[in-house]
Enzyme design. Sequence first.
Site, short mmCIF file in Angstrom:
data_model
loop_
_atom_site.label_atom_id
_atom_site.label_comp_id
_atom_site.label_asym_id
_atom_site.label_seq_id
_atom_site.Cartn_x
_atom_site.Cartn_y
_atom_site.Cartn_z
N GLY A 143 5.82 3.39 -0.82
CA GLY A 143 5.58 3.64 0.60
C GLY A 143 6.05 5.02 1.04
O GLY A 143 7.19 5.39 0.80
N SER A 144 5.21 5.80 1.68
CA SER A 144 5.57 7.17 1.97
C SER A 144 4.49 7.88 2.76
O SER A 144 3.64 7.24 3.37
CB SER A 144 5.84 7.91 0.65
OG SER A 144 4.90 7.52 -0.32
#
Length: 250
Positions: free
Chosen positions: A208-209
Amino acid sequence: MAGEILDNKGRGEAGWQWPAIHPEGRKFGLIALAVSLFFLLVAGWDIIGWPLLLLSLGVFAFFRDPERVVPQTENAIVSPADGQVTQIAEVEPPLELQIEDGSGFAGLARGPVTRVSIFMSVFDVHINRAPVGGTVRRVVYIPGRFLSADLDKASEENERQHILVERSDGLKLGFTQIAGLVARRIVPFVKPGDMVAKGQRIGLIRFGSRVDVYLPAGTDPKVMIGQTVIAGETVLAELGETGLIEGIAQ
């Protein structure tokens, strides 16, 4: 299919296939799988083993690495990430992409440019790709915090990695991989001096990013807030083209 030329006139063949698992993620998936099998087959603790087995499948899915058909139009800038466009703003590029770094190669010019921010959830493919082809001039890693990647200040406070690519015609494009609330490591595949093709895999961010792309001056995005984009396939912008694009959520 890798390396095959396809076009909009019917050339080439395509078919669904299971996506490969990137080597960076195989060890995590195998560890989770081994632990789940231990609890299922040795310890007999089904209440723990089955959730861990599902988790191991999720890990393998997270590191999936599907093939992409990359547009080869010369002026096309493609998305470096899968995800949702969450911000489009006029900003100054990061100082790390502007200042003299001792390499002998100039950075981005000063002055506001359009930044397109793409948020990747844990369900998106996390392999990042080069928006343009050229020579990698800078790879600058900066340690930082792990705020939610959809916050505007994540661009300046989170762990991040700036990459600058220079095309053969001298045009430079910068983009930034930003770790998020869950992401804990940015893994680069390239270094300064490497030649990259448009759409080539250049790194990944675990769990996640976000990726920010700084469009060259005089170029507006061809994507809109809320739009879902695909790394290596969605055209973010055409160099030198401007204009308002509107959409309706439905």
